[in-house]
Design a protein around this motif. Structure first.
Motif, PDB file in Angstrom:
ATOM      1  N   ILE A 210       0.809  -1.227   0.000  1.00  0.00           N
ATOM      2  CA  ILE A 210       0.000   0.000   0.000  1.00  0.00           C
ATOM      3  C   ILE A 210       0.840   1.273   0.000  1.00  0.00           C
ATOM      4  CG2 ILE A 210      -1.918  -1.135   1.219  1.00  0.00           C
ATOM      5  CD1 ILE A 210      -0.994   0.421   3.755  1.00  0.00           C
ATOM      6  N   PHE A 211       2.159   1.137   0.074  1.00  0.00           N
ATOM      7  CA  PHE A 211       2.991   2.331   0.208  1.00  0.00           C
ATOM      8  C   PHE A 211       3.613   2.766  -1.112  1.00  0.00           C
ATOM      9  CE2 PHE A 211       2.985   0.306   4.406  1.00  0.00           C
ATOM     10  CZ  PHE A 211       2.439   1.348   5.153  1.00  0.00           C
ATOM     11  N   ARG A 212       3.450   4.029  -1.440  1.00  0.00           N
ATOM     12  CA  ARG A 212       4.008   4.604  -2.670  1.00  0.00           C
ATOM     13  C   ARG A 212       4.120   6.116  -2.493  1.00  0.00           C
ATOM     14  NH1 ARG A 212       1.319   1.871  -6.215  1.00  0.00           N
ATOM     15  NH2 ARG A 212       0.632   0.572  -4.481  1.00  0.00           N
ATOM     16  N   GLY A 213       4.866   6.762  -3.368  1.00  0.00           N
ATOM     17  CA  GLY A 213       4.933   8.218  -3.284  1.00  0.00           C
ATOM     18  C   GLY A 213       6.217   8.765  -3.868  1.00  0.00           C
TER      19      GLY A 213
ATOM     20  N   LYS B 281      -0.049   9.007   2.730  1.00  0.00           N
ATOM     21  CA  LYS B 281      -0.860   8.715   1.547  1.00  0.00           C
ATOM     22  C   LYS B 281      -1.580   7.366   1.663  1.00  0.00           C
ATOM     23  CE  LYS B 281       1.161   9.406  -2.559  1.00  0.00           C
ATOM     24  NZ  LYS B 281       0.618  10.453  -3.438  1.00  0.00           N
ATOM     25  N   ALA B 282      -0.955   6.410   2.364  1.00  0.00           N
ATOM     26  CA  ALA B 282      -1.545   5.066   2.467  1.00  0.00           C
ATOM     27  C   ALA B 282      -2.699   5.018   3.467  1.00  0.00           C
ATOM     28  CB  ALA B 282      -0.472   4.054   2.858  1.00  0.00           C
ATOM     29  N   ARG B 283      -2.834   6.061   4.306  1.00  0.00           N
ATOM     30  CA  ARG B 283      -3.933   6.169   5.283  1.00  0.00           C
ATOM     31  C   ARG B 283      -4.139   4.918   6.137  1.00  0.00           C
ATOM     32  NH1 ARG B 283      -6.717  10.747   3.569  1.00  0.00           N
ATOM     33  NH2 ARG B 283      -6.300  11.273   1.415  1.00  0.00           N
ATOM     34  N   PRO B 284      -3.112   4.439   6.807  1.00  0.00           N
ATOM     35  CA  PRO B 284      -3.332   3.307   7.714  1.00  0.00           C
ATOM     36  C   PRO B 284      -4.211   3.736   8.895  1.00  0.00           C
ATOM     37  CG  PRO B 284      -1.144   4.227   8.023  1.00  0.00           C
ATOM     38  CD  PRO B 284      -1.736   4.934   6.846  1.00  0.00           C
TER      39      PRO B 284
END
Lengths: 263, 263
Positions: free
Chosen positions: B156-159, B236-239
């Motif tokens: 889920i992690f990117r940026g 950004k991934a909003r955990p």
């Protein structure tokens, strides 16, 4: 086939994929990095990734794929991890169940693939600098020893560090340290130089894996962390399933060894 | 308290633990490595660890704790991650919910702690080599810019990669590269030297975070990967939950910066 030494990594992987090459990969695609393989179900993946993060010298990660992915991105753009390795070992609960030529029928959506660096990469650099690599000279497998150095444990994974030994003339040890230091992602600098007893090795003539090699007068045994370390840790942890390359039957990447050098 | 600059890391952590120091940590415990903090629930931990493995320059891992563990082992033998950081930011679904002085009441058994290297470590080495560090000279926060370089995504992690900029006299760039190369576990060598437009930066006078600094005649902007990168990816991934240090309020370790150098 007699000219396989001249083929590119892509051409060799293609032969392997078609089942036309199932032998060891040493000496193939010279100049290109080869990698160790470990495949585990997702539920063990965080622990194993953490084990590698905590023990980077024996477990130098080159690439980790997302759960279920079987195509590499970094090491090659067209490789399929299920077919492009000459032989695979399949372990269930830590026991070798079989040795197979592809793992298509074993593939599951939750499998996570780890590719780890291998000392072939820095041996090539040593040879270029005229530092002898005895097991290559003698046509043997590198001698490997279980030490009394404990790896840092992570979750279910723990175990001793396994090392390789290469006898180095004393006036070339400094250079051997310098050269291998550049290759941090393929085991890097030695973990020990000199007296084997210091790291719990009793007899250099009786390696735990591989073959004994000649140590000449004026040479000092030099020890590097070895990729068998994570295999021992995985076996001890007895996961439901683990797939590795068969010893010596590595993944051949499109990355030059030189691209792995720090600088 | 006026002599806090003279205290050891342990003494400073003790003050912080008692709630007697809740200010930024820059300039404290000179010579010792400071670390960025990211805490995530176990279900996000593999993806985040993989994100760091794939993006080691912006996300240089110094230590990762087992799920539920709040005592460090590598960076210190007596630190408690729930209390030893001056201020914490608490995010829910990517939104800042609050800033607190300890996270004891928020602690849960499945939380995984990541500690990442920080450029304070190599700035000290630059200063020792008489390479100017402009934001320190001008008493400012380092200027940070969002680039158009994409990090390698993981789960889920990117940026985008975020970078810091330091203006370096052109005759000292080589030395600046050499020195920071030694500190691979705290962002390491520059990721870009020269024209900001090449990496998508429009105006050096308008950093996305931190303060603008003076660029003198004959100086070249040099860019290093920045620890804000993983924070942007996490936001950004909003955990469901994420806890970080508040900017500038770092974890002070017992490890010397020099111990982090490759060689």
């Amino acid at each position: 086939m007699k000219n396989i030494q001249q083929l590119t990594p892509k051409q060799i992987r293609n032969l392997i994929r078609k089942g036309k090459w199932d032998r060891p990969t040493a000496g193939l695609a010279m100049g290109y990095a080869q990698a160790n393989l470990v495949i585990l179900p997702r539920r063990y993946a965080f622990d194993f990734l953490l084990f590698c993060q905590r023990n980077p010298k024996p477990c130098p990660l080159l690439e980790v794929l997302e759960p279920g992915e079987f195509k590499t991105r970094f090491l090659s753009s067209d490789a399929d991890i299920r077919t492009d390795i000459p032989r695979y070992n399949v372990y269930r609960k830590g026991k070798l169940e079989g040795r197979v030529k592809n793992i298509k029928s074993l593939w599951e959506k939750d499998l996570v693939t780890f590719l780890l660096g291998c000392s072939f990469s820095f041996e090539e650099a040593m040879l270029r600098s005229k530092i002898p690599v005895r097991h290559i000279e003698e046509g043997k497998n590198v001698p490997m020893f279980v030490t009394h150095i404990r790896c840092k444990s992570a979750g279910i994974f723990r175990g001793p560090m396994v090392v390789t030994m290469r006898p180095i003339p004393s006036d070339k040890i400094t250079r051997a340290v310098q050269i291998t230091s550049r290759y941090a992602s393929v085991h890097g600098a030695p973990i020990h130089i000199g007296d084997p007893a210091t790291i719990g090795i009793k007899n250099l003539k009786k390696p735990d894996f591989g073959d004994p090699v000649t140590i000449k007068k004026g040479e000092v045994p030099v020890f590097w962390a070895c990729g068998v370390t994570p295999q021992v840790a995985v076996t001890k942890a007895r996961p439901d399933l683990c797939i590795t390359h068969a010893p010596g039957h590595m993944f051949i990447s499109d990355l030059l060894n030189e691209e792995l050098a720090i600088f």
